[in-house]
Design an enzyme around this catalytic site. Structure first.
Site, PDB file in Angstrom:
ATOM      1  N   HIS A 149       9.240  -9.225   0.879  1.00  0.00           N
ATOM      2  CA  HIS A 149       9.142  -7.838  -0.066  1.00  0.00           C
ATOM      3  C   HIS A 149       9.511  -8.319  -1.612  1.00  0.00           C
ATOM      4  O   HIS A 149      10.703  -8.833  -1.488  1.00  0.00           O
ATOM      5  CB  HIS A 149       9.724  -6.656   0.410  1.00  0.00           C
ATOM      6  CG  HIS A 149       9.260  -6.041   1.513  1.00  0.00           C
ATOM      7  ND1 HIS A 149       8.382  -5.308   1.782  1.00  0.00           N
ATOM      8  CD2 HIS A 149       9.394  -6.204   2.946  1.00  0.00           C
ATOM      9  CE1 HIS A 149       8.163  -4.718   3.030  1.00  0.00           C
ATOM     10  NE2 HIS A 149       8.580  -5.594   3.775  1.00  0.00           N
ATOM     11  N   HIS A 177       6.651 -11.733   6.227  1.00  0.00           N
ATOM     12  CA  HIS A 177       6.295 -11.501   4.586  1.00  0.00           C
ATOM     13  C   HIS A 177       7.505 -11.385   3.936  1.00  0.00           C
ATOM     14  O   HIS A 177       8.577 -10.886   4.634  1.00  0.00           O
ATOM     15  CB  HIS A 177       5.347 -10.359   4.794  1.00  0.00           C
ATOM     16  CG  HIS A 177       6.078  -9.120   5.480  1.00  0.00           C
ATOM     17  ND1 HIS A 177       5.836  -8.972   6.676  1.00  0.00           N
ATOM     18  CD2 HIS A 177       6.469  -7.918   4.928  1.00  0.00           C
ATOM     19  CE1 HIS A 177       6.383  -7.768   7.014  1.00  0.00           C
ATOM     20  NE2 HIS A 177       6.748  -6.967   5.851  1.00  0.00           N
ATOM     21  N   ILE A 191       0.721  -1.359  -0.007  1.00  0.00           N
ATOM     22  CA  ILE A 191      -0.040  -0.098  -0.121  1.00  0.00           C
ATOM     23  C   ILE A 191       0.799   1.133   0.095  1.00  0.00           C
ATOM     24  O   ILE A 191       0.337   2.488  -0.373  1.00  0.00           O
ATOM     25  CB  ILE A 191      -0.938   0.035   1.228  1.00  0.00           C
ATOM     26  CG1 ILE A 191      -2.070   1.128   0.833  1.00  0.00           C
ATOM     27  CG2 ILE A 191      -0.157   0.291   2.386  1.00  0.00           C
ATOM     28  CD1 ILE A 191      -3.280   0.972   1.843  1.00  0.00           C
ATOM     29  N   GLN A 202      10.869  -4.426  10.322  1.00  0.00           N
ATOM     30  CA  GLN A 202       9.804  -5.099  10.015  1.00  0.00           C
ATOM     31  C   GLN A 202       8.699  -4.495  10.739  1.00  0.00           C
ATOM     32  O   GLN A 202       8.361  -4.461  11.876  1.00  0.00           O
ATOM     33  CB  GLN A 202       9.907  -6.517  10.585  1.00  0.00           C
ATOM     34  CG  GLN A 202       8.513  -7.546  10.498  1.00  0.00           C
ATOM     35  CD  GLN A 202       8.415  -8.672  11.217  1.00  0.00           C
ATOM     36  OE1 GLN A 202       9.496  -9.053  11.679  1.00  0.00           O
ATOM     37  NE2 GLN A 202       7.689  -9.608  10.986  1.00  0.00           N
TER      38      GLN A 202
END
Length: 185
Positions: free
Chosen positions: A130, A128, A62, A122
C-alpha cells in the site's frame, strides 16, 4: 506503518467487485482463481492502473484510505512476502520506488506510508504494498481524519499516541533477534 493505518484496514468493508460471481470469497483463501488481484491482472476485474511492466502492476485502491492510495502488486501469485522469489521481490521494490516518486510529484506532497502486510490486516491473499499519502498538515494542531471511521486528531496527538504505543527495544532481546534473523539470511 502507523497503528492508525493498520486499524483502518481491520474490518474494512469488502467491495462488491472483490466477490466472485455468485459466491462470497473467503478473505484469506490462498487460491489464484478467486484472488482479487489475480483477477485484476488477468483483466477479469477493472482497475485504474498507474503502472505496469512484465512482473508488477500498480493501481488505485478501490476503497482508499486517502486520495492517491495505490496498491503495488506482483503479477505472480504469492500470499506471503516471505515466499516471494527474489526476482519478483526486486521488481516489486523497484516499482514501489517508481510509484512513490510519481505519486509525490502528482500530489505535490512527499509524506507517504508504504506498507506491506503479511496475513495480519491483509484483506487480499496476494502480496501487495500500500502506498498511502499522509494527510497534508500545516501545523501540529491542525486536525485531520486518519480513516473514514475515526474522529479527527492533530498531528501532535498522532505522534504522542504512536510513541505511547511503543516500548523501548530491549538490548538482550535485540541481540537474540539479530542472531536469529541474520542466521537465516
Amino acid at each position: 506503518m502507523t497503528s492508525f493505518i493498520v486499524k483502518a484496514h481491520l474490518n474494512r468493508r469488502i467491495h462488491p467487485d472483490w466477490l466472485k460471481q455468485g459466491a462470497e470469497v473467503k478473505m484469506l483463501e490462498d487460491d489464484p482463481a478467486t484472488c482479487t488481484f489475480c483477477r485484476i491482472i488477468e483483466g477479469k476485474l477493472a482497475a485504474r492502473k498507474v503502472f505496469e511492466n512484465e512482473r508488477v502492476v500498480a493501481f488505485l485502491d478501490i476503497m482508499p484510505i486517502r486520495r492517491g492510495h495505490v496498491l503495488v502488486v506482483p503479477k505472480a501469485h504469492f500470499m506471503r512476502l516471505s515466499d516471494l522469489p527474489e526476482e519478483d521481490a526486486s521488481a516489486l521494490g523497484a516499482a514501489v520506488s517508481k510509484v512513490c516518486k510519481a505519486l509525490v510529484n502528482a500530489l505535490e506532497h512527499s509524506a507517504l506510508n508504504v506498507v506491506c502486510n503479511q496475513e495480519y490486516a491483509q484483506a487480499v491473499p496476494h502480496v501487495h504494498y500500500h502506498i498511502i499519502p499522509a494527510p497534508k498538515i500545516g501545523s501540529a494542531t491542525e486536525e485531520v481524519s486518519y480513516s473514514f471511521s475515526q474522529p479527527p486528531v492533530s498531528l501532535g496527538a498522532v505522534h504522542r499516541m504512536e510513541i505511547e504505543g511503543r516500548d523501548e527495544l530491549d538490548d538482550e532481546d535485540a541481540t537474540t533477534l539479530v542472531k536469529a534473523i541474520a542466521s537465516r539470511m
